[in-house]
Structures are given as structure tokens and as C-alpha cells.
Design a protein around this motif. Sequence first.
Motif, short mmCIF file in Angstrom:
data_model
loop_
_atom_site.label_atom_id
_atom_site.label_comp_id
_atom_site.label_asym_id
_atom_site.label_seq_id
_atom_site.Cartn_x
_atom_site.Cartn_y
_atom_site.Cartn_z
N TRP A 89 0.84 -1.19 0.00
CA TRP A 89 0.00 0.00 0.00
C TRP A 89 0.88 1.25 0.00
O TRP A 89 2.09 1.18 0.13
CB TRP A 89 -0.94 0.00 1.20
CG TRP A 89 -2.03 -1.02 1.09
CD1 TRP A 89 -2.21 -1.93 0.08
CD2 TRP A 89 -3.07 -1.27 2.04
NE1 TRP A 89 -3.30 -2.72 0.34
CE2 TRP A 89 -3.85 -2.33 1.53
CE3 TRP A 89 -3.43 -0.71 3.25
CZ2 TRP A 89 -4.96 -2.82 2.20
CZ3 TRP A 89 -4.52 -1.19 3.93
CH2 TRP A 89 -5.28 -2.25 3.39
N TYR A 90 0.24 2.41 -0.05
CA TYR A 90 0.95 3.68 -0.20
C TYR A 90 1.79 4.00 1.04
O TYR A 90 1.27 4.18 2.13
CB TYR A 90 -0.06 4.80 -0.45
CG TYR A 90 0.54 6.18 -0.50
CD1 TYR A 90 1.28 6.60 -1.60
CD2 TYR A 90 0.39 7.06 0.58
CE1 TYR A 90 1.84 7.87 -1.64
CE2 TYR A 90 0.94 8.33 0.54
CZ TYR A 90 1.66 8.72 -0.57
OH TYR A 90 2.21 9.97 -0.60
N THR A 233 -4.89 9.73 0.58
CA THR A 233 -4.11 9.49 -0.64
C THR A 233 -4.20 8.03 -1.05
O THR A 233 -4.34 7.71 -2.24
CB THR A 233 -2.64 9.88 -0.40
OG1 THR A 233 -2.57 11.25 -0.02
CG2 THR A 233 -1.82 9.66 -1.66
N LEU A 234 -4.14 7.14 -0.06
CA LEU A 234 -4.28 5.70 -0.35
C LEU A 234 -5.62 5.41 -1.01
O LEU A 234 -5.70 4.70 -2.02
CB LEU A 234 -4.14 4.90 0.94
CG LEU A 234 -4.46 3.41 0.85
CD1 LEU A 234 -3.47 2.68 -0.06
CD2 LEU A 234 -4.47 2.77 2.23
N ALA A 235 -6.69 5.96 -0.44
CA ALA A 235 -8.03 5.69 -0.96
C ALA A 235 -8.19 6.24 -2.38
O ALA A 235 -8.73 5.56 -3.27
CB ALA A 235 -9.09 6.28 -0.03
N SER A 236 -7.73 7.48 -2.61
CA SER A 236 -7.89 8.07 -3.93
C SER A 236 -7.03 7.37 -4.97
O SER A 236 -7.47 7.15 -6.11
CB SER A 236 -7.53 9.55 -3.87
OG SER A 236 -6.17 9.73 -3.48
N THR A 237 -5.81 6.99 -4.59
CA THR A 237 -4.94 6.27 -5.52
C THR A 237 -5.54 4.93 -5.91
O THR A 237 -5.54 4.53 -7.09
CB THR A 237 -3.56 6.05 -4.89
OG1 THR A 237 -3.00 7.31 -4.53
CG2 THR A 237 -2.62 5.34 -5.85
N HIS A 238 -6.10 4.22 -4.93
CA HIS A 238 -6.72 2.93 -5.21
C HIS A 238 -7.95 3.11 -6.09
O HIS A 238 -8.18 2.31 -7.02
CB HIS A 238 -7.10 2.25 -3.90
CG HIS A 238 -7.70 0.89 -4.08
ND1 HIS A 238 -9.05 0.67 -4.08
CD2 HIS A 238 -7.12 -0.32 -4.30
CE1 HIS A 238 -9.29 -0.62 -4.28
NE2 HIS A 238 -8.15 -1.23 -4.41
#
Length: 396
Positions: A89-90, A233-238
Amino acid sequence: MSETSKGAFAKVVQKTLVRTKTKVLQRVGKADKTKDEVYKDNIASFQRQQGVAMRLQKETKHYIACVKAMSVAARNLYAVLKETYEEDWYDPQTLSGNLNSLELLHTNYEAELAERVYADLNDYLDQFPVYKEKMNKRSRKLLDYDNSRRAYDSLVTAKKPDHTKTSKAQEAMEDCKYLYEEINNDLHKELPRFYENRVEVIANNLVKLFTAEATFHTNCGKVSDKLVEQLETLASTHAEEMERLRQTPPKPASGSPFNADESEGLDLSSLSAGLGSPAKSNGHHGDGGTPRASQHTTRVPQVVHSPVHENTSNDDSEPSYSSLSSATVLYQVMATHPYEAEDEDELSFEAGHIVNVVEYDNDDEQDDGWLMGINTITQAKGVFPANFTQKISRKT
């Protein structure tokens, strides 16, 4: 026991008896009692001050215990978060560092409360027993003075005065009065000063408490903001990655009967709508049930085209359907998702494989939602769920 020790013990016992007798006589009104209203007010203030300090100490101790319990719960949560956050993950290292920072803040907060706030409060409370002992001593000296004054008055008012005894009684009374007034005057100065000092002590103690709390929450808020930013950022990237995958059509597998030029002529615009994993039928295809897609799966639109008939020409410049199977090819479909056969009569394929749809050998075996086909890659024949594929249309 030596004679000196016996004499000292006897003297202490005698003083205790005399003081007790004086107390009883004063209570029944047969002996005068020295009154000091100012000192009485000081005693009331002292007792009230001690009661407030003890309650403050008790609740501060309970507050620190709750802070420690909160810290234990927070550390357990942080440990689970570290296990939950996967390595791919990020930026997992940054998240682990921020969680370690929160643990350190909890540790420092506990130490600050214990070493500065609670310790200073204990030092303040330790002063009360010292004054308490001095006040008890003052009470004993007052009883000695009242008793000596009563003895002297009785000799003075006797019918046959004894000047020798009267003189000795007067000297004893003066000595008791001096000892009493000395400690009484000290308490008259110290008790009001100690009572007024409570404001500064309590104020400084609470300043330390709330400063430590404000510092802790401020620093925790800063670290928490960093964690929120990282997780967003993790949620948006995914989400962006999933959207990209949904919009990317599957590539045909190697060995497809179409070459690069022919694949450019295919209309694959509708394939992207079927990238969600289709759901297989809840029952076997032979039980007559219709396969149902998952409620989260986008239904693949059905495109109707003219059947593709077997090509009987001998032109080798373009692959013919007759070379793949002797059966009549109705049309072709491309697999949008892999499918693994579960029964011997089922057909397996990977995403991108081209399947020639043919007629059933026996119309009675045909089920809704299932097709008979030949995999152009493996040359295997069998039935397969239609919602795992997309019909191919060729531009004219």
C-alpha cells in the motif's frame, strides 16, 4: 527498665491523666477553658483546605489512571493498524513512523502527569500532617495551662492560703502559659499564611495539568492530520487504479485467430462495460436454472449480429471458422473474464480467448444463459456461461 525510664513513663502517664481530667471538668462546666476565636477560624479554614486538597489528589489519581488505560487501548489499536496496513500500500514506512510518534506522545503525557502534576500535589499534601502535629501539641499545652491556672486559682481562693504552694503554682502556671503562647502565636502566623498559599499551589498545579494535556492533544492532532492525509491518498490512488482497470479492455490471448490488422477492425467499445466479475449460476447449468449475475456486476449488453457461417473457401490469407471445427459457427465471443470448468462437459478459457459459438448437439440439453462453444486456442469444446464473454462484432 531503668529508674530514669520508669520515672519518665510515670510522668507521661500523670500528664495524660491530668489533661483528661481537665477535659472532663471543662465539658461539665466545672473548669474554665481558654477560648481563641481567631484560632478557631484558622482551624476551620485548615480543615476545609485539607479536604479540598485530598479530593483533588484523589480525582487527579483517577484521571491519570484513565489516561494510562487510554494509552494502553491506543497502543493496541496502533499495533492492529500496523498489521492491517499492507506492505504494497501507499508509503507503509511513513504510516508506521507516525503511529510510533503517537505511542511516544502517550508515554510522555503519562510521565508528565505522574512526575510533575501528581508529585507536586503529594508534596503539598505532605505539609498538612506537619501542621496537624503542631496543632495537637498546642492543644496539649493549652490543657496544661488551663489546669495550672485552675490549680493556682484554687490555692488563691482557699480559706487558709499557703503562700509557698501558691507561689509554686504561680510559677508553674507562668511556665505553661509561656509554652502555650509560644506555639499558639506561631500557629496564628503560619496557618493563615499556609491557607493563602493554597491559591498559588493549586493554580500552578492545574497549569501544569492543562499545559501537559494541551501539548499532548496538539501534537496528537498534528500527527493525526498526517495520517488522515496519507489514508486519503491511499483511498484516492486505489480508486483511480480501479477506474483505470475498468476502462481498459482485456487484451486477446496469443494464438487468437485474428491478426493485428483484423483486431483493429473489431468493435470493442462495449467490452469495458463488462469488466466487473460476473457471477456464475447458483446451480449447475444442467438443472435448467438461469445463471444470475452478482448484484454488483455490470450487466454485459447483448449485441445482436448476423450469424457467421462456415467459410468453405480455400483462401489461406484469412483463418476460416471451418479450420477450427467441423460444426457450424454461429458467431464468435471474446472472454472478458477467465472461467474454470467444474464439470467434464464445461469449457475453460482465459480472459481474451476467442470462442466459436456452435449449436448444441442435442437441443434438449440447452440451458438459458449457457452456450456451446469451441475454444480457438485449446480447441476444446463444451458449454460455458454467456455472461463471462462478449460477442464480437466486426466493422464492415
